[in-house]
Design a protein around this motif. Structure first.
Motif: not given
Length: 509
Positions: A23-26, A28-33, A460-461
Motif C-alpha cells: 500500500p502507498a499509505d505509509p 498501512i504499508r508498515g503493517i503490511a511489511r 494490513a488495511r
C-alpha cells in the motif's frame, strides 16, 4: 526494475524495491511489511498450472532465453502483437504475428526459430509492458533468478541474451535445481485425460512423485461439437483399454482414466468450458445425444446440454474418487479463428465473456454441495460475479471454494478487488489460496510473491481499520499463502468408504 525516481535509461542497474505492490499509505504499508514477513519465505504450493512435466523429467538445460521466457508466455506475446502496427519499436522490430515471437505451431505459416531475433523483438517491446503484471513478473525473474545486469531495451538485448544464455548452461539453472531454489513444495501440472503420464511415471521413479503431480483435464472429451470428438473417443478407448464408443463404455473409460491419474498422484480435475452449467440429463436422453454426436448429427444446443450433463457426471465421479473439481468457464477460445487455424491454440487469442453461476451450479450443488467427499473450486474472469453470485454461494455450500483471481485478473488491482468483493460474504477461508496458472516456469515465484504482497496489503488495511488484530492478520496471511492451498487440494482419501452421492441429500433431511 527501474531505479525508483529515475527513468528508463537502458543501462541503469535493475533492482526490486522492497515495498513493491504494498500500500502507498505509509501507516498501512508498515503493517503490511510486518504481515508479509510471515509469508515471504513460505514454501510454494502450486496446485494449478501448465508447466510441462516432461521438462522436469528430462531435467536438461533450457535451450535459450527466448524459448524459456518469451515464446511460451502468452501474456507477453499478446501484448506485443497488440502493438505490432502502432508506430514505434515493436513494429520496427518486425513483430506482426505471434509467429514472429516464436509462438504457435506451424500450420503452413513460417514461425520464427532464431532465438536471438525473438529476444531482440521482446526487448524492443519492453516499454509496451509498462503497468502490466507481465512486467512485474519479468522484472522479478530477470533480477532475482538471473541477476540481470541490464534492463531489456534495443541497446541491451544482445548483452542481456548472452548473460542469460551463459547462466542456462550451468547445473544450478536446470529445471529441478530451479524447482528447489524456488522453494516449490508441490507442483500440479495439467494433462490431457488420455495422457500416458510417462513423464510423471519417470519422476515418481526418481522420488519426485509427490512433488510433481498430474491434473486430469478431459475438456475435449466432454464437448461433442468439436470436429475431432470422434477421434478423441478413439484416444480415450486406447488409453483406458476400454471401448468408449457406447455411452456406458464412455463413462467407464472416463472412470478408468480418472483412476489412472489417481494412481499417478493426481488431486484434481480441471474443466474449462464456455458455460458453468452442470445439469444432468435423463440417461436415455444422454445416450441419445451421445449416439447423435458419434454420427455427427448433434446441433450446438444439444452439444452444450451434453457438456453440462457430463460436468454433472464429473461432479458425481468426484464424490466417488475424491478428486477436487476445478471449474473455470467463461472464455471464448480462439477469438480470431484464422489465427487459430494458422498457429494453433493457447497463444493469447482467448477472450472472456459474461458468466453466470447461480443457476448453472444449482443442480450440482443441490446434489453434492453438502457431500463430505466433494470439493469444487470455481474460478472466473468476470469480476461482476464475485459479490453477486460466487461469494454468496461459497458462503453457504461446504463443498464450494472460490479460486484465486487468474488469467486476466491476476493483476495487483484485480486481486485487491477480489478480496474486497468476496470478503464480506465468503470470508477468507472459503477461498482456495493462490494458484499461479502459469506456463512460464520461472515466473512461479514472482506470481506467488505478488499474491502474498497484495494479501498483506489487504489484511494490513483491516488491521489499520481495527477490523482485525495484527496477530489474526499474520495468521490469515499464512493461511492464504500456504495452508489453504494445501487444504483445498487434499490427497484423496483412498482408505475411506465413500458415501453414495444420494446420502448427501439424506443427511440434510
Amino acid at each position: 526494475m527501474p531505479v525508483h525516481g529515475g527513468n528508463d535509461a537502458p543501462f541503469s542497474q535493475p533492482r526490486l524495491h522492497p515495498d513493491r505492490a504494498l500500500p502507498a499509505d505509509p501507516g498501512i504499508r508498515g503493517i503490511a511489511r510486518t504481515i508479509l514477513a510471515q509469508t515471504a519465505t513460505l514454501p510454494i504450493v502450486s496446485m494449478h498450472g501448465h508447466v510441462d512435466a516432461e521438462m522436469l523429467a528430462r531435467d536438461e538445460a533450457f535451450a535459450d532465453p527466448s524459448s524459456l521466457l518469451v515464446s511460451p508466455d502468452h501474456y507477453l506475446v499478446r501484448m506485443l502483437v497488440s502493438q505490432s502496427t502502432a508506430p514505434g519499436p515493436v513494429r520496427d522490430s518486425g513483430v506482426r504475428t505471434v509467429a514472429d515471437l516464436g509462438a504457435g505451431a506451424s500450420r503452413g505459416a513460417v514461425v520464427e526459430t532464431d532465438p536471438r531475433a525473438i529476444w531482440r523483438r521482446f526487448c524492443a517491446g519492453w516499454a509496451a509492458l509498462r503497468g502490466t503484471p507481465t512486467r512485474y513478473w519479468l522484472e522479478h525473474v530477470l533480477t532475482e533468478v538471473f541477476e540481470s545486469p541490464r534492463k531489456p531495451s534495443p541497446d541491451t538485448a544482445d548483452a542481456l541474451y548472452d548473460h542469460i544464455a551463459d547462466q542456462l548452461t550451468r547445473p544450478e539453472f536446470r529445471p529441478r535445481a530451479l524447482f528447489e531454489r524456488f522453494g516449490i513444495e508441490v507442483l500440479a501440472t495439467t494433462d490431457p485425460a488420455t495422457s500416458a503420464l510417462d513423464a510423471h511415471a519417470r519422476l515418481a521413479g526418481e522420488g519426485w512423485g509427490e512433488r510433481v503431480i498430474p491434473t486430469f483435464r478431459p475438456d475435449p472429451l466432454l464437448e461433442p461439437a468439436r470436429g475431432d470428438w470422434v477421434q478423441q473417443l478413439e484416444a480415450l478407448s486406447e488409453s483406458a483399454d476400454t471401448d468408449a464408443h457406447t455411452y456406458e463404455g464412455y463413462l467407464a473409460a472416463l472412470r478408468a482414466r480418472r483412476q489412472a491419474f489417481l494412481d499417478a498422484g493426481a488431486r484434481a480435475t480441471d474443466h474449462g468450458h464456455r458455460s458453468a452449467t452442470m445439469a444432468p440429463l435423463d440417461r436415455v436422453d444422454a445416450r441419445r445425444l451421445f449416439d447423435a454426436a458419434r454420427a455427427s448429427e448433434i446441433d450446438a444446443d444439444a452439444a452444450a446440454a451434453f457438456t453440462g450433463h457430463m460436468l454433472f457426471q464429473m461432479a458425481e465421479m468426484a464424490t466417488e474418487d475424491g478428486l477436487v473439481m476445478q471449474l473455470h468457464p467463461g472464455v471464448m477460445r480462439d477469438h480470431d479463428r484464422g489465427v487459430g487455424e494458422r498457429f494453433g491454440h493457447d497463444i493469447g487469442y482467448d477472450v472472456p465473456v459474461a458468466g453466470e453461476f447461480t443457476h448453472a451450479l444449482r443442480p450440482a450443488l443441490e446434489a453434492f454441495g453438502h457431500h463430505d467427499n466433494f470439493r469444487l473450486i470455481v474460478f472466473t474472469v468476470d469480476e461482476t460475479l464475485y459479490s453477486r453470485e460466487l461469494a454468496p454461494l461459497a458462503g453457504v455450500y461446504p463443498a464450494l471454494r472460490l479460486g484465486a483471481p487468474w488469467w486476466f485478473l491476476d493483476t495487483p488491482d484485480a486481486m485487491r478487488r477480489f478480496r474486497e468483493a468476496v470478503g464480506d460474504t465468503a470470508g477468507l477461508r472459503n477461498t482456495s489460496g493462490f494458484v499461479d496458472d502459469t506456463r512460464a516456469f520461472c515466473s512461479i515465484p514472482a506470481r506467488h510473491d505478488l499474491s502474498r504482497r497484495i494479501d498483506a496489503g489487504h489484511l494490513a488495511r483491516l488491521v489499520a481499520e481495527h477490523r482485525l488484530d495484527l496477530d489474526e492478520a499474520m495468521e490469515s496471511a499464512v493461511e492464504l499463502a500456504y495452508t489453504l492451498p494445501r487444504e483445498s487440494y487434499p490427497a484423496p482419501r483412498r482408505d475411506d468408504v465413500v458415501r453414495p452421492a444420494a446420502a448427501a441429500a439424506e443427511a440434510l433431511a
